[in-house]
Write a protein that holds these residues in place. Structure first.
Motif, PDB file in Angstrom:
ATOM      1  N   ARG A  51       0.825  -1.201   0.000  1.00 21.95           N
ATOM      2  CA  ARG A  51       0.000   0.000   0.000  1.00 21.95           C
ATOM      3  C   ARG A  51       0.867   1.261   0.000  1.00 21.95           C
ATOM      4  NH1 ARG A  51      -2.524   3.780   3.213  1.00 21.95           N
ATOM      5  NH2 ARG A  51      -4.696   4.246   2.630  1.00 21.95           N
ATOM      6  N   GLU A  52       1.970   1.221   0.751  1.00 18.46           N
ATOM      7  CA  GLU A  52       2.822   2.392   0.843  1.00 18.46           C
ATOM      8  C   GLU A  52       3.475   2.709  -0.500  1.00 18.46           C
ATOM      9  OE1 GLU A  52       2.783  -0.150   2.951  1.00 18.46           O
ATOM     10  OE2 GLU A  52       1.741   0.909   4.573  1.00 18.46           O
ATOM     11  N   ARG A  53       3.987   1.687  -1.185  1.00 15.73           N
ATOM     12  CA  ARG A  53       4.629   1.917  -2.485  1.00 15.73           C
ATOM     13  C   ARG A  53       3.602   2.378  -3.511  1.00 15.73           C
ATOM     14  NH1 ARG A  53       7.772  -2.818  -4.825  1.00 15.73           N
ATOM     15  NH2 ARG A  53       8.351  -1.170  -6.293  1.00 15.73           N
ATOM     16  N   MET A  54       2.383   1.842  -3.444  1.00 13.81           N
ATOM     17  CA  MET A  54       1.357   2.284  -4.383  1.00 13.81           C
ATOM     18  C   MET A  54       0.952   3.727  -4.123  1.00 13.81           C
ATOM     19  SD  MET A  54      -1.130  -0.962  -5.164  1.00 13.81           S
ATOM     20  CE  MET A  54      -1.427  -1.448  -3.476  1.00 13.81           C
ATOM     21  N   ALA A  55       0.919   4.116  -2.847  1.00 13.43           N
ATOM     22  CA  ALA A  55       0.589   5.503  -2.530  1.00 13.43           C
ATOM     23  C   ALA A  55       1.641   6.446  -3.110  1.00 13.43           C
ATOM     24  CB  ALA A  55       0.486   5.675  -1.017  1.00 13.43           C
ATOM     25  N   ALA A  56       2.922   6.071  -2.966  1.00 11.32           N
ATOM     26  CA  ALA A  56       3.990   6.912  -3.497  1.00 11.32           C
ATOM     27  C   ALA A  56       3.935   6.964  -5.022  1.00 11.32           C
ATOM     28  CB  ALA A  56       5.346   6.375  -3.035  1.00 11.32           C
ATOM     29  N   ALA A  57       3.702   5.795  -5.653  1.00  6.68           N
ATOM     30  CA  ALA A  57       3.621   5.760  -7.112  1.00  6.68           C
ATOM     31  C   ALA A  57       2.409   6.528  -7.618  1.00  6.68           C
ATOM     32  CB  ALA A  57       3.560   4.302  -7.596  1.00  6.68           C
ATOM     33  N   GLY A  58       1.301   6.429  -6.886  1.00  6.91           N
ATOM     34  CA  GLY A  58       0.100   7.161  -7.273  1.00  6.91           C
ATOM     35  C   GLY A  58       0.310   8.664  -7.207  1.00  6.91           C
ATOM     36  N   ALA A  59       1.014   9.116  -6.166  1.00  3.86           N
ATOM     37  CA  ALA A  59       1.302  10.542  -6.055  1.00  3.86           C
ATOM     38  C   ALA A  59       2.189  11.002  -7.200  1.00  3.86           C
ATOM     39  CB  ALA A  59       1.975  10.824  -4.707  1.00  3.86           C
ATOM     40  N   GLU A  60       3.180  10.174  -7.541  1.00  2.00           N
ATOM     41  CA  GLU A  60       4.062  10.504  -8.672  1.00  2.00           C
ATOM     42  C   GLU A  60       3.282  10.564  -9.977  1.00  2.00           C
ATOM     43  OE1 GLU A  60       7.865   8.541 -11.061  1.00  2.00           O
ATOM     44  OE2 GLU A  60       7.486   7.979  -8.970  1.00  2.00           O
ATOM     45  N   ALA A  61       2.281   9.672 -10.122  1.00  2.00           N
ATOM     46  CA  ALA A  61       1.480   9.627 -11.345  1.00  2.00           C
ATOM     47  C   ALA A  61       0.404  10.703 -11.381  1.00  2.00           C
ATOM     48  CB  ALA A  61       0.835   8.251 -11.491  1.00  2.00           C
ATOM     49  N   GLY A  62       0.231  11.435 -10.276  1.00  2.00           N
ATOM     50  CA  GLY A  62      -0.774  12.492 -10.245  1.00  2.00           C
ATOM     51  C   GLY A  62      -2.169  12.022  -9.916  1.00  2.00           C
ATOM     52  N   LEU A  63      -2.300  10.835  -9.277  1.00  2.00           N
ATOM     53  CA  LEU A  63      -3.623  10.370  -8.883  1.00  2.00           C
ATOM     54  C   LEU A  63      -4.141  11.207  -7.726  1.00  2.00           C
ATOM     55  CD1 LEU A  63      -3.247   6.474  -9.026  1.00  2.00           C
ATOM     56  CD2 LEU A  63      -3.805   8.082 -10.855  1.00  2.00           C
ATOM     57  N   PRO A  64      -5.456  11.416  -7.632  1.00  2.09           N
ATOM     58  CA  PRO A  64      -6.014  12.238  -6.552  1.00  2.09           C
ATOM     59  C   PRO A  64      -5.760  11.628  -5.181  1.00  2.09           C
ATOM     60  CG  PRO A  64      -7.641  11.848  -8.290  1.00  2.09           C
ATOM     61  CD  PRO A  64      -6.487  10.931  -8.570  1.00  2.09           C
ATOM     62  N   ALA A  65      -5.649  12.465  -4.186  1.00  2.00           N
ATOM     63  CA  ALA A  65      -5.539  11.978  -2.815  1.00  2.00           C
ATOM     64  C   ALA A  65      -6.788  11.168  -2.475  1.00  2.00           C
ATOM     65  CB  ALA A  65      -5.407  13.154  -1.856  1.00  2.00           C
ATOM     66  N   GLY A  66      -6.604  10.070  -1.749  1.00  2.72           N
ATOM     67  CA  GLY A  66      -7.726   9.212  -1.397  1.00  2.72           C
ATOM     68  C   GLY A  66      -8.084   8.187  -2.452  1.00  2.72           C
ATOM     69  N   THR A  67      -7.262   8.085  -3.501  1.00  4.69           N
ATOM     70  CA  THR A  67      -7.519   7.083  -4.537  1.00  4.69           C
ATOM     71  C   THR A  67      -7.536   5.683  -3.933  1.00  4.69           C
ATOM     72  OG1 THR A  67      -6.583   8.401  -6.327  1.00  4.69           O
ATOM     73  CG2 THR A  67      -6.592   6.021  -6.628  1.00  4.69           C
ATOM     74  N   LYS A  68      -8.514   4.908  -4.317  1.00  3.79           N
ATOM     75  CA  LYS A  68      -8.616   3.515  -3.868  1.00  3.79           C
ATOM     76  C   LYS A  68      -7.441   2.708  -4.389  1.00  3.79           C
ATOM     77  CE  LYS A  68     -11.426  -0.531  -5.118  1.00  3.79           C
ATOM     78  NZ  LYS A  68     -12.667  -0.927  -5.815  1.00  3.79           N
ATOM     79  N   VAL A  69      -6.943   1.770  -3.586  1.00  4.62           N
ATOM     80  CA  VAL A  69      -5.952   0.794  -4.016  1.00  4.62           C
ATOM     81  C   VAL A  69      -6.461  -0.594  -3.666  1.00  4.62           C
ATOM     82  CG1 VAL A  69      -4.049   2.409  -3.691  1.00  4.62           C
ATOM     83  CG2 VAL A  69      -4.618   0.798  -1.860  1.00  4.62           C
ATOM     84  N   VAL A  70      -5.950  -1.597  -4.370  1.00  8.71           N
ATOM     85  CA  VAL A  70      -6.252  -2.993  -4.073  1.00  8.71           C
ATOM     86  C   VAL A  70      -4.935  -3.679  -3.721  1.00  8.71           C
ATOM     87  CG1 VAL A  70      -7.100  -5.189  -4.984  1.00  8.71           C
ATOM     88  CG2 VAL A  70      -8.269  -3.063  -5.583  1.00  8.71           C
ATOM     89  N   VAL A  71      -4.841  -4.204  -2.515  1.00  6.02           N
ATOM     90  CA  VAL A  71      -3.631  -4.877  -2.060  1.00  6.02           C
ATOM     91  C   VAL A  71      -3.786  -6.373  -2.264  1.00  6.02           C
ATOM     92  CG1 VAL A  71      -2.106  -5.301  -0.102  1.00  6.02           C
ATOM     93  CG2 VAL A  71      -3.186  -3.062  -0.373  1.00  6.02           C
ATOM     94  N   ALA A  72      -2.924  -6.954  -3.079  1.00 12.77           N
ATOM     95  CA  ALA A  72      -2.943  -8.398  -3.347  1.00 12.77           C
ATOM     96  C   ALA A  72      -1.544  -8.810  -3.756  1.00 12.77           C
ATOM     97  CB  ALA A  72      -3.954  -8.731  -4.451  1.00 12.77           C
ATOM     98  N   ASP A  73      -1.104  -9.980  -3.320  1.00 13.53           N
ATOM     99  CA  ASP A  73       0.297 -10.349  -3.474  1.00 13.53           C
ATOM    100  C   ASP A  73       0.556 -11.450  -4.492  1.00 13.53           C
ATOM    101  OD1 ASP A  73      -0.786 -12.476  -2.142  1.00 13.53           O
ATOM    102  OD2 ASP A  73       0.503 -12.337  -0.372  1.00 13.53           O
ATOM    103  N   SER A  74      -0.435 -11.822  -5.295  1.00 18.11           N
ATOM    104  CA  SER A  74      -0.219 -12.860  -6.291  1.00 18.11           C
ATOM    105  C   SER A  74      -1.278 -12.725  -7.380  1.00 18.11           C
ATOM    106  CB  SER A  74      -0.305 -14.260  -5.673  1.00 18.11           C
ATOM    107  OG  SER A  74      -1.640 -14.531  -5.242  1.00 18.11           O
ATOM    108  N   ALA A  75      -1.012 -13.354  -8.519  1.00 18.78           N
ATOM    109  CA  ALA A  75      -1.989 -13.316  -9.608  1.00 18.78           C
ATOM    110  C   ALA A  75      -3.312 -13.936  -9.165  1.00 18.78           C
ATOM    111  CB  ALA A  75      -1.440 -14.051 -10.831  1.00 18.78           C
ATOM    112  N   GLU A  76      -3.241 -14.976  -8.347  1.00 25.71           N
ATOM    113  CA  GLU A  76      -4.453 -15.638  -7.886  1.00 25.71           C
ATOM    114  C   GLU A  76      -5.276 -14.730  -6.969  1.00 25.71           C
ATOM    115  OE1 GLU A  76      -1.753 -18.372  -9.566  1.00 25.71           O
ATOM    116  OE2 GLU A  76      -1.434 -16.962  -7.907  1.00 25.71           O
ATOM    117  N   ARG A  77      -4.606 -14.015  -6.069  1.00 23.28           N
ATOM    118  CA  ARG A  77      -5.323 -13.081  -5.193  1.00 23.28           C
ATOM    119  C   ARG A  77      -5.910 -11.922  -5.991  1.00 23.28           C
ATOM    120  NH1 ARG A  77      -3.816 -12.992   0.231  1.00 23.28           N
ATOM    121  NH2 ARG A  77      -5.294 -11.258   0.398  1.00 23.28           N
ATOM    122  N   ILE A  78      -5.159 -11.454  -6.968  1.00 23.00           N
ATOM    123  CA  ILE A  78      -5.665 -10.378  -7.834  1.00 23.00           C
ATOM    124  C   ILE A  78      -6.896 -10.860  -8.581  1.00 23.00           C
ATOM    125  CG2 ILE A  78      -5.146  -8.983  -9.876  1.00 23.00           C
ATOM    126  CD1 ILE A  78      -2.171  -9.052  -8.864  1.00 23.00           C
ATOM    127  N   ALA A  79      -6.842 -12.086  -9.103  1.00 21.90           N
ATOM    128  CA  ALA A  79      -7.976 -12.635  -9.844  1.00 21.90           C
ATOM    129  C   ALA A  79      -9.214 -12.728  -8.955  1.00 21.90           C
ATOM    130  CB  ALA A  79      -7.618 -14.003 -10.404  1.00 21.90           C
TER     131      ALA A  79
END
Length: 372
Positions: A51-79
């Protein structure tokens, strides 16, 4: 940013039909795609392990504050999360596409959503294209190879073959000019390199995909701007896409990333065979992914996609696609394809980019066709 996981977030009764999920949103392509899509008014959701790395990457990409993220650690969890929350499009930039793409793409199909990745090896591209009937039944559009090499070459073949019967022979050449970011090489790129060595070479002969030597057909290409580069044969997504685009029974593909010197071609086969052992492959990907590299500027101003098409009557045509930095072009292609799918373009099935949407995404992403 708000977090969604297997225990929180949108319920299965609610469809997140306006969302575009970016798997691997902390990587170079993932960050770039997220920023481009957000700037175009789309709802972007980063997906990844931290979540922390996605927050930093989202800020770099210009995503709005409070943007939803999905935390999952494998292709199966993402699916699982894709099946539960049913986003409109999922963009997979996590790599290892031969294994991750079918898992995530099938989850997209379960809710009638769409899927995009940047796969560029024969096994991964052919594997996703094999889902054609499933995707058609589901009403989903799956696009693989949404990056420089595949689109930059298949689009040229399509242009050269317009209004003519299927050619007898096609050769495509992919020469990307890429600036290297400082830091670890990363697992996605490492897996691509290892898989290229494992697969060896391929070509089409009499309409059949046959084994050839990795690094076969070495050549030096001279570009229209006066520069040049070496390329050689490789089992690539360009090969599969060029065969589909032209329908020729004889197809070869070369890349500047393939070993093109006699010494390298001589030593490639043994490591290729060793890397086919799963445990050794995992070890190689892990170690290569941890290698740190220095920032390096791109070697040439332009990246080039090239095709030579020959017909049985002796007619021969040649064409180029001139693009900018290879990774930037890949990012633009992925963003363009994703936006088109989000807005209802494309058709159900499993495709490469030009097969799904025609050659125009190549120019929308900044490329220029130069045809004879």
């Amino acid at each position: 940013m708000t977090e969604a996981s297997g225990t929180s977030g949108t319920t299965s009764e609610n469809r997140t039909d306006d969302e575009v999920w970016i798997v691997g949103a902390t990587g170079r392509v993932g960050r770039g795609v997220a920023g481009r899509l957000a700037a175009r008014g789309l709802t972007v959701v980063p997906v990844g392990r931290s979540r922390e790395r996605m927050a930093a990457a989202g800020a770099e990409a210009g995503l709005p504050a409070g943007t939803k993220v999905v935390v999952a650690d494998s292709a199966e969890r993402i699916a699982q999360e894709v099946s539960r929350q049913r986003p409109r499009v999922v963009v997979n930039t996590m790599g290892a596409y031969a294994t991750t793409a079918p898992v995530i793409a099938r989850a997209c199909m379960s809710g009638g959503g769409h899927y995009v990745d940047q796969a560029n090896d024969v096994v991964a591209v052919a594997g996703l294209l094999a889902l054609q009937e499933e995707a058609t039944r589901a009403g989903s559009t799956l696009v693989t190879g949404a990056g420089f090499g595949v689109l930059a070459t298949e689009a040229v073949v399509m242009k050269l073959c317009e209004g003519r019967p299927a050619p007898h022979r096609v050769r495509v050449d992919s020469v990307a000019s890429v600036a290297v970011e400082a830091g670890a090489l990363g697992s996605a790129l490492a897996a691509g390199i290892v898989d290229a060595f494992t697969a060896g070479g391929r070509r089409y002969a009499d309409g059949r995909l046959v084994v050839s030597r990795l690094g076969a057909d070495p050549q030096r290409l001279s570009f229209l701007d006066g520069t040049s580069a070496r390329s050689a044969g490789v089992a690539s997504g360009e090969l599969v896409a060029a065969r589909a685009a032209g329908g020729a029974p004889f197809v070869t593909a070369t890349s500047s990333l393939a070993p093109s010197t006699p010494l390298l071609r001589a030593v490639v086969p043994p490591p290729g065979r060793l890397l086919s052992v799963p445990a050794l492959r995992r070890l190689a990907v892990d170690r290569l992914g941890r290698v740190t590299v220095k920032a390096t500027p791109r070697p040439r101003e332009h990246s080039w996609g090239h095709a030579v098409v020959e017909w049985a009557d002796g007619t021969r045509r040649e064409g180029w696609l001139r693009a900018g930095e290879g990774m930037d072009f890949t990012t633009d292609v992925t963003a363009t394809v994703t936006e088109l799918l989000t807005r209802g373009a494309g058709r159900p099935g499993a495709w490469t980019p030009a097969a799904a949407l025609g050659p125009d995404p190549a120019t929308s992403a900044g490329g220029t066709f130069v045809l004879d």
